[in-house]
Design an enzyme around this catalytic site. Structure first.
Site, PDB file in Angstrom:
ATOM      1  N   ARG A  79      12.671   3.208   3.300  1.00  0.00           N
ATOM      2  CA  ARG A  79      11.987   4.496   3.339  1.00  0.00           C
ATOM      3  C   ARG A  79      11.488   4.758   4.756  1.00  0.00           C
ATOM      4  O   ARG A  79      11.014   3.856   5.436  1.00  0.00           O
ATOM      5  CB  ARG A  79      10.790   4.495   2.378  1.00  0.00           C
ATOM      6  N   TYR A 207      19.296   6.375   1.563  1.00  0.00           N
ATOM      7  CA  TYR A 207      18.543   5.232   1.048  1.00  0.00           C
ATOM      8  C   TYR A 207      17.748   5.617  -0.209  1.00  0.00           C
ATOM      9  O   TYR A 207      17.128   6.687  -0.262  1.00  0.00           O
ATOM     10  CB  TYR A 207      17.590   4.661   2.121  1.00  0.00           C
ATOM     11  N   LYS A 216      10.212   8.062  -5.781  1.00  0.00           N
ATOM     12  CA  LYS A 216       8.974   8.222  -5.024  1.00  0.00           C
ATOM     13  C   LYS A 216       8.637   9.707  -4.855  1.00  0.00           C
ATOM     14  O   LYS A 216       7.467  10.091  -4.846  1.00  0.00           O
ATOM     15  CB  LYS A 216       9.119   7.565  -3.651  1.00  0.00           C
ATOM     16  N   HIS A 236       1.531   4.112  -8.680  1.00  0.00           N
ATOM     17  CA  HIS A 236       2.524   3.133  -8.226  1.00  0.00           C
ATOM     18  C   HIS A 236       2.197   1.806  -8.912  1.00  0.00           C
ATOM     19  O   HIS A 236       1.663   0.883  -8.290  1.00  0.00           O
ATOM     20  CB  HIS A 236       2.423   3.014  -6.704  1.00  0.00           C
ATOM     21  N   SER A 258       4.714  -1.862  -1.978  1.00  0.00           N
ATOM     22  CA  SER A 258       6.147  -2.127  -2.076  1.00  0.00           C
ATOM     23  C   SER A 258       6.465  -3.560  -1.653  1.00  0.00           C
ATOM     24  O   SER A 258       5.894  -4.069  -0.689  1.00  0.00           O
ATOM     25  CB  SER A 258       6.907  -1.171  -1.161  1.00  0.00           C
ATOM     26  N   ALA A 259       7.395  -4.184  -2.381  1.00  0.00           N
ATOM     27  CA  ALA A 259       7.882  -5.529  -2.064  1.00  0.00           C
ATOM     28  C   ALA A 259       6.778  -6.591  -2.082  1.00  0.00           C
ATOM     29  O   ALA A 259       6.783  -7.526  -1.286  1.00  0.00           O
ATOM     30  CB  ALA A 259       8.630  -5.533  -0.721  1.00  0.00           C
ATOM     31  N   CYS A 260       5.797  -6.444  -2.996  1.00  0.00           N
ATOM     32  CA  CYS A 260       4.741  -7.454  -3.164  1.00  0.00           C
ATOM     33  C   CYS A 260       4.805  -8.089  -4.546  1.00  0.00           C
ATOM     34  O   CYS A 260       3.813  -8.653  -5.024  1.00  0.00           O
ATOM     35  CB  CYS A 260       3.366  -6.836  -2.955  1.00  0.00           C
ATOM     36  N   LYS A 262       5.856  -6.581  -7.730  1.00  0.00           N
ATOM     37  CA  LYS A 262       5.616  -5.827  -8.980  1.00  0.00           C
ATOM     38  C   LYS A 262       6.716  -6.117  -9.996  1.00  0.00           C
ATOM     39  O   LYS A 262       6.449  -6.348 -11.170  1.00  0.00           O
ATOM     40  CB  LYS A 262       5.566  -4.318  -8.714  1.00  0.00           C
ATOM     41  N   ASP A 285       7.471  -0.234 -11.672  1.00  0.00           N
ATOM     42  CA  ASP A 285       7.149   0.409 -10.390  1.00  0.00           C
ATOM     43  C   ASP A 285       6.212   1.612 -10.525  1.00  0.00           C
ATOM     44  O   ASP A 285       5.378   1.817  -9.652  1.00  0.00           O
ATOM     45  CB  ASP A 285       8.452   0.853  -9.705  1.00  0.00           C
ATOM     46  N   ASN A 375      15.533  -5.704   2.774  1.00  0.00           N
ATOM     47  CA  ASN A 375      15.211  -4.666   1.775  1.00  0.00           C
ATOM     48  C   ASN A 375      16.450  -4.331   0.931  1.00  0.00           C
ATOM     49  O   ASN A 375      16.581  -3.220   0.432  1.00  0.00           O
ATOM     50  CB  ASN A 375      14.677  -3.405   2.464  1.00  0.00           C
ATOM     51  N   SER A 376      17.357  -5.306   0.788  1.00  0.00           N
ATOM     52  CA  SER A 376      18.522  -5.044  -0.076  1.00  0.00           C
ATOM     53  C   SER A 376      18.046  -4.954  -1.525  1.00  0.00           C
ATOM     54  O   SER A 376      17.031  -5.540  -1.901  1.00  0.00           O
ATOM     55  CB  SER A 376      19.588  -6.124   0.106  1.00  0.00           C
ATOM     56  N   ARG A 377      18.795  -4.225  -2.332  1.00  0.00           N
ATOM     57  CA  ARG A 377      18.284  -3.819  -3.644  1.00  0.00           C
ATOM     58  C   ARG A 377      19.302  -3.993  -4.753  1.00  0.00           C
ATOM     59  O   ARG A 377      20.506  -4.058  -4.500  1.00  0.00           O
ATOM     60  CB  ARG A 377      17.918  -2.327  -3.587  1.00  0.00           C
TER      61      ARG A 377
HETATM   62  C1  OXD Z   1       9.146   0.965  -2.939  1.00  0.00           C
HETATM   63  C2  OXD Z   1      10.157   0.876  -4.044  1.00  0.00           C
HETATM   64  O1  OXD Z   1       9.527   1.079  -1.769  1.00  0.00           O
HETATM   65  O2  OXD Z   1       9.739   0.736  -5.195  1.00  0.00           O
HETATM   66  O3  OXD Z   1       7.952   0.929  -3.271  1.00  0.00           O
HETATM   67  O4  OXD Z   1      11.355   0.980  -3.768  1.00  0.00           O
HETATM   68 MN    MN Z   2       7.602   0.929  -5.378  1.00  0.00          MN
END
Ligand code: OXD
Ligand code: MN
Length: 603
Positions: A79, A207, A216, A236, A258-260, A262, A285, A375-377
């Site tokens: 993002r 992205y 988002k 969130h 983000s990325a913690c 969840k 999320d 940050n690959s998903r």
């Molecule tokens: C973020 C996501 O960036 O959920 O928070 O992708």
């Molecule tokens: Mn998120």
């Protein structure tokens, strides 16, 4: 010349939608318009198109049926908060924490880029519902996009197609999302939100967080604005159900940046000592929450899939995610193995020889570069999740017993802290800090204030958002209790003190015990903390010193914390609600009391 797909089995009955599609296609001039119906045949057709155009690479279908790899433009991997704008008539409405642009200026800036922006391309019309079908929470959005990857992801992340047109009927009440990739040109990248028009224009990026406009952009930024106007909450937050050995299920909502973790917490696997318990994912999320007739807070997950961070996901950290990813999943920017499978750092298996990195180049393990982008998903349907809650699709949602805030903090924040009352809880959420991660562009690892994990996602003035949270106490006679957690505290050598992952259940059990009135806690100047003996640590080999350090409240660290909170509140300015400023002052005076240091300090 445009033509509309004749294979779609759905019909648009909303004149407003027809007019808007016509307007957008006059502007962007696509070669073809495809109205998505959400059927299985359509999915196969779009996948075929994406494979032919090179947007998707099929993975080994014997190993991972229905799975594909997408590689984004290397310059378009997260993002872009600096290109994300809230476009309200006045700057004050967007507030000091958002980038602001006047609506006319934003439309005028983007319109010339959109002129002919889809020439030679297909415009996919993607109608979708956020929230369970038939729910009072549910809302309709329509995304117009020239990216087949986006259309395919939207079909996983939302209830997409004919169902949404059915729900919309002849109404003009839907979110209008216009997305044009413009060759993912970073010079023409802008993500603009127009809350008053219920509209999003996103250009120059493919992205997920910038381009899947349901996520988002609508479910948080626009929805938070709608929520304030209509008296509900878009947050969130993950939603997790915990069934006790007595068969009662309690639900918690938890906000982490983000990325913690969840997704990991929402798919929690329990330690062996908790064999009578079960954990269920409602959402990973985003939560939409409303006060119910019974005075409790009720929540739904507006989404239907998970767009999770791949690195660090393993059979040890998140088996439910790993099992979800075995079929019908789109992977973005992970590494490719020679036998057509996926790999990422922290997957729990050694990197195979002959790996192709996320950019599509042979990977040299000695290069010091990551094979998968940090940050690959993965994009996977929630129905793939073995731990999916039977309530995930319930139109009523689930009642929330506890709201949990949390960040990634090496120091200061104890493993868990309970707020003294609602206002103190809102203060804890409002001042929460976390070290930045790779989910957004910019420096990684610096502590920033990220109130309620909504800093990048609140669609209006943050001070008014705090006020909306404070108001919940009067709207909900039986509000949830509020807690703060930190799984990431480190010792002097930089090692994590708490094992995290499934062991976090021990903290959740204490939280539920507090809500139900049987768990004990110690008062500290900054809130309530369990004493070491208050946590159920059966079967966990954690040395007592690490545990004491995990739970420590150190006055000198809290002085720094409260100074940082003061600076953040100063930035919020005149919209900061007075009760939060008062709470800040009262915490400072509590900390200054001479009787406090002995309990709180841990060497
Ligand atoms: C973020 C996501 O960036 O959920 O928070 O992708
Ligand atoms: Mn998120």
């Amino acid at each position: 010349m445009t033509s509309t797909s004749s294979t779609a089995k759905v019909q648009v009955r909303s004149r407003a939608l027809t007019q808007w599609i016509e307007e957008a296609s006059r502007l962007t001039q696509p070669a073809r318009i495809v109205l998505c119906d959400g059927s299985a045949e359509e999915r196969q057709r779009l996948i075929q198109e994406a494979v032919t155009s090179g947007s998707l690479t099929p993975l080994n279908q014997a190993k991972r049926p229905g799975c594909y790899l997408h590689r984004s433009d290397p310059d378009d991997v997260a993002r872009t908060e600096d290109r994300t704008f809230i476009c309200t008539p006045t700057r004050e409405e967007a507030g000091p924490t958002n980038n602001w642009m006047a609506p006319d200026e934003a439309y005028d800036r983007i319109r010339p880029w959109l002129e002919g922006g889809m020439r030679g391309r297909t415009m996919y019309v993607v109608p979708y519902i956020l929230g369970p079908l038939g729910s009072r929470f549910a809302k309709v959005g329509v995304e117009l996009t020239d990216s087949v990857y986006v259309a395919l992801n939207m079909a996983i992340m939302t209830r997409m197609g004919g169902v949404a047109l059915e729900m919309l009927g002849e109404s003009d009440d839907f979110n209008r999302g216009l997305h044009c990739t413009l060759g993912c040109d970073s010079k023409r990248r802008l993500i603009c939100h127009f809350p008053q028009d219920n509209t999003i224009w996103s250009v120059g990026s493919g992205y997920g967080g910038n381009a899947l406009l349901s996520k988002k952009c609508f479910a948080l930024r626009i929805a938070s604005w709608l929520g304030r106007k209509e008296g509900w909450y878009a947050e969130h937050m993950l939603l997790l159900g915990l069934e006790s050995p007595r068969g009662e299920t309690s639900y918690v909502a938890a906000a982490f940046p983000s990325a913690c973790g969840k997704t990991n917490l929402s798919m929690l696997t329990l330690p062996p000592a908790f064999s009578g318990w079960r954990a269920f994912t409602v959402g990973d999320d985003i939560a939409w929450m409303r006060v119910g007739a019974d005075g409790r807070l009720w929540a739904v997950n507006p989404e239907a899939g998970y767009f999770g961070v791949a690195p660090g996901t393993s059979m040890q950290s998140n088996p439910n995610a790993m099992l979800s990813l075995t079929h019908d999943t789109i992977f973005t920017n992970v590494a490719l193995t020679p036998d057509g499978d996926v790999w990422w750092e922290g997957m729990g298996t050694p990197a195979p020889q002959g790996l192709i990195d996320w950019r599509g180049r042979p990977w040299d393990p000695k290069s010091g570069q990551k094979a998968a982008h940090p940050n690959s998903r993965f994009t996977t349907p929630m129905t793939n999740n073995p731990a999916l809650s039977p309530k995930a699709d319930d139109p009523e949602g689930v009642p929330i017993s506890a709201v949990i805030f949390g960040g990634r903090r090496a120091t200061t924040m104890p493993l868990v802290l309970e707020a003294r009352n609602w206002t103190h809880g809102v203060f804890m959420g409002a001042t929460m800090g976390s070290e930045t991660t790779a989910a957004a562009t910019g420096q990684v690892g610096v502590v920033r204030r990220d109130p309620m994990a909504m800093l990048p996602f609140c669609g209006y003035n943050m001070g008014n958002y705090f006020d909306h949270w404070l108001r919940m106490a009067s709207l909900a006679p039986r509000p949830p209790r509020i807690f703060m957690v930190n799984w990431f505290r480190k010792n002097a050598d930089g090692a994590f003190l708490w094992p995290g992952y499934g062991e976090n259940m021990r903290v959740l059990k204490w939280i539920l015990g507090r809500v139900q009135g049987f768990a004990e806690a110690d008062q500290t100047p900054v809130g309530l903390v369990p004493r070491p003996g208050d946590l159920d640590l059966t079967g966990l080999a954690l040395d007592p010193e690490s545990l004491r350090q995990c739970l420590a409240v150190r006055p000198e660290e809290w002085q720094t914390e409260l100074e940082s909170a003061r600076q953040f509140f100063a930035k919020i300015g005149p919209t900061l609600p007075e009760p939060l400023a008062l709470t800040h002052r009262s915490l400072l005076s509590e900390l200054a009391k001479p009787s406090n240091p002995p309990r709180a300090a841990v060497a």
